[in-house]
Design a protein around this motif. Sequence first.
Motif, PDB file in Angstrom:
ATOM      1  N   ARG A  26     -33.322  25.092   2.596  1.00 40.10           N
ATOM      2  CA  ARG A  26     -34.206  26.494   2.112  1.00 40.10           C
ATOM      3  C   ARG A  26     -33.229  27.331   1.880  1.00 40.10           C
ATOM      4  O   ARG A  26     -33.360  28.118   0.779  1.00 40.10           O
ATOM      5  CB  ARG A  26     -35.141  26.727   3.408  1.00 40.10           C
ATOM      6  N   LYS A  27     -32.222  27.764   2.699  1.00 51.36           N
ATOM      7  CA  LYS A  27     -31.260  28.818   2.711  1.00 51.36           C
ATOM      8  C   LYS A  27     -30.586  28.485   1.079  1.00 51.36           C
ATOM      9  O   LYS A  27     -30.331  29.383   0.327  1.00 51.36           O
ATOM     10  CB  LYS A  27     -30.554  28.894   3.726  1.00 51.36           C
ATOM     11  N   ARG A  36     -31.340  26.609  -1.386  1.00 53.78           N
ATOM     12  CA  ARG A  36     -32.202  26.620  -2.549  1.00 53.78           C
ATOM     13  C   ARG A  36     -32.313  28.211  -2.830  1.00 53.78           C
ATOM     14  O   ARG A  36     -32.273  28.832  -4.072  1.00 53.78           O
ATOM     15  CB  ARG A  36     -33.564  25.991  -2.254  1.00 53.78           C
ATOM     16  N   LEU A  37     -32.791  28.847  -1.853  1.00 55.90           N
ATOM     17  CA  LEU A  37     -32.997  30.448  -2.172  1.00 55.90           C
ATOM     18  C   LEU A  37     -31.621  31.018  -2.595  1.00 55.90           C
ATOM     19  O   LEU A  37     -31.773  31.681  -3.516  1.00 55.90           O
ATOM     20  CB  LEU A  37     -33.711  31.163  -0.801  1.00 55.90           C
ATOM     21  N   ASP A  90     -29.388  25.366   5.640  1.00 61.32           N
ATOM     22  CA  ASP A  90     -30.212  24.094   5.515  1.00 61.32           C
ATOM     23  C   ASP A  90     -30.679  24.289   3.924  1.00 61.32           C
ATOM     24  O   ASP A  90     -30.268  25.091   3.102  1.00 61.32           O
ATOM     25  CB  ASP A  90     -31.377  24.240   6.326  1.00 61.32           C
ATOM     26  N   GLU A 132     -36.081  35.904  -2.092  1.00 62.86           N
ATOM     27  CA  GLU A 132     -35.776  35.966  -0.586  1.00 62.86           C
ATOM     28  C   GLU A 132     -36.693  36.665   0.300  1.00 62.86           C
ATOM     29  O   GLU A 132     -36.720  36.488   1.558  1.00 62.86           O
ATOM     30  CB  GLU A 132     -34.250  36.197  -0.456  1.00 62.86           C
TER      31      GLU A 132
END
Lengths: 288, 475
Positions: free
Chosen positions: B146-147, B149-150, B144, B128
Amino acid sequence: MAAKKPNEKPDYGTTGHSWDGIEELNTPMPRWWLWTLYLCIIWGIGYVIAYPAWPMINGATPGLLGYSTRGEVAAEIARFDEANAPMEELLVATPLNEVEQLPELNGFAKNAGQAVYNTWCVQCHQSGGAGAQGYPVLVDNDWLWGGSIDEIYTTVNHGIRTEDDADARYSQMPAFGEFMSEEEIASLVSHVQIIAGQDGNAELAEAGAALFYDNCASCHGDEGKGDRFQGAPDLTDRIWLFGGDTAALTETITNARFGVMPSWSARGMSEADIRAVSLYVHQLGGGE
Amino acid sequence: MSDSQQAPSLYAAREPVFPKRVYGRFRNLKWLIMAVTLGIYYLTPWIRWDRGAELPDQAVLIDLASRRFYFFWIEIWPYEFYFVGGLLIMAGLGLFLFTSALGRVWCGYTCPQTVWVDLFILVERWIEGDRNARLRLHRQKKIDFRKLRLRLTKWLVWLLISVATGGAWVFYFTDAPKLAVDLFTFNANVVAYTTILVMTAMTFIFGGFMREQVCNYMCPWPRIQAAMMDTDTLTVAYRHWRGEPRGKAKKGVVAEGQGDCIDCMACVNVCPAGIDIREGQQMECITCALCIDACDEIMDKIGKPRGLIGYMALKDETSETSGIAPVSPWKHIFRLRTMIYTGLWSLIGVGLMFMLFIRSDIDISVSPVRSPVYITMSDGSIRNAYDIRLRNKHGEAHSFAMVARSDVPMQLEVEGEDYGTVTVPADELRTIRVYLTVPDASSAANSKVTDVRIWITDEANGDRAHADTVFNGRD
Ligand code: SF4
Ligand code: SF4
């Protein structure tokens, strides 16, 4: 200045409690801790529903899962019975004198036998087969009816002088007090004491020898060595079931004894248990 | 308390902590310690140690089923549990010693909680990003792609580490290579799977989410430690007389009349406990020393001497404040208290070593059978029965010749054996029934007790061992 000085009071203040200059901080509890408490309460409610909980007049509320400690014990016993079943079958199928060659079966039989012994036999024969007056010692090398594994098995299986079993071992010594004088009995006692290697009145014993030959030798043998076939004890050794002093011998000859052992097959003991306890007794130290 | 003051909330949510990456001596030392401790933990079960054909060849093994503890060349039987007890006491005293000398070094460097949290934070940073990126991600309300996935990647890696941690644990209790195969082919015991599950969950939750709260609310050690620390203890502290009054530096220059602390918050940003060391000694501080590294870096940049935050004995605080140079740390470390701890520690250590060396490979213990105390045989001879336990710690079966020694001759018989010789299987304890018999006329038959010593001789190598008991006569 924005930064706090060392050990300044934190924002959340104190509880107001103060003692000797030490104040109690009002530090908030972590919130997850609160959630843990709620979870425990929910768990508690679920537990009360699922398991026995509220005491009623005739026991507790049963709970949805139907759990009970008694049921658990019953299941446990059933589990043990099931686990033991193959060994018990093997024990019943194996000739008794071959068990000792099978270490696993032997170990099983010994442990099972000990449990049976300590439940049913120990009251009379005492723990470890120590015996008591009137109840034979099982650890010595003296046997009334035989000390081989098969003889012990027969004794346990059918008992001695019991009415419950037609195959019980049976013999009966007459009560000589009914037809002998006290002097005759005293002379018999002296004779028995002398053949047993005790100090006895040699004069009296001479008369006693003749009486012994006429009345006792048919069972106890001419030399008083006894006869296992009839359960007649050896009178020449150092072991006395009912005592070997003058008073005890006089009582035995005058009124006779009638020791009884239950027939364990008649009492419903399983074949496997009878075999196990026979093997246990055989291995106590006196087995032949 | 005034009425105008708002009633404080009884419960507070956790303040999330986003420790920043830091470089320096202590950080390097901690990387090293992390590598060593994790290495020991994960690899130890795989070390092999040959003990002969019939014993396990795992160097460190807690064999619960056959109740043995193996540690390289040492094998501990349950009756020798005092070794384990002694080691635990030594571990305790060792903690006392280190705490009184160096404060919470255990917490700061080697506690599994610290090591695993450090590892988890490392993973978090890789995935992260560093503090600011993580803060941003945390503040971003919208979930979203990205969040998501991370977060998922991070949790997945954490989970893998947790599974490995829980998995390694069970290898200490059975043969590791065999268990590994069983685990993957789903043939292992349920207990193994349950243990792994519990350990995995604990690692995942404690390392990923609970973090400093384990130390603050769950662990008893911080509370106990206070009793071991005094003003001589070296601990991480902020030299406020040097730093205050703090103020922002302008163009890298500290203004006149200002302390060395330029209020850059570096020390706060790296702290895994989320505290400000400048507020003084705090229960939450695990003395991980990362703020020292962070501050030293800043001091180097503004050209001030290092050590605004550093290891310090609180005793020196006053003298340092008035400008006197601190005494050598060794003077603080070697004091009566630490010497007493060291003395106790070594005493137990030497005692255990001694016990370890005089321990023999064979052992005999005798308990007379008390019911009946003695047995009269038909010829009037007297017999006593004994339960004898023979211990053979060798990796193969050994035979032992047994004799009874006493002032009076006694005849020894072993139940089920024709001679007085008994074979004990490898690494086992065997209980046998033994009879001693004396003739009617023997003095032992006619006195209350007679002393007897039972000897065993290992037929393989002539080792001997004995046990004393008594022979009971008919009074
Ligand atoms: S407080 Fe407890 S859990 Fe935290 S680092 Fe110290 S010993 Fe470990
Ligand atoms: S204050 Fe410093 S030593 Fe203490 S926990 Fe935070 S970074 Fe580590």
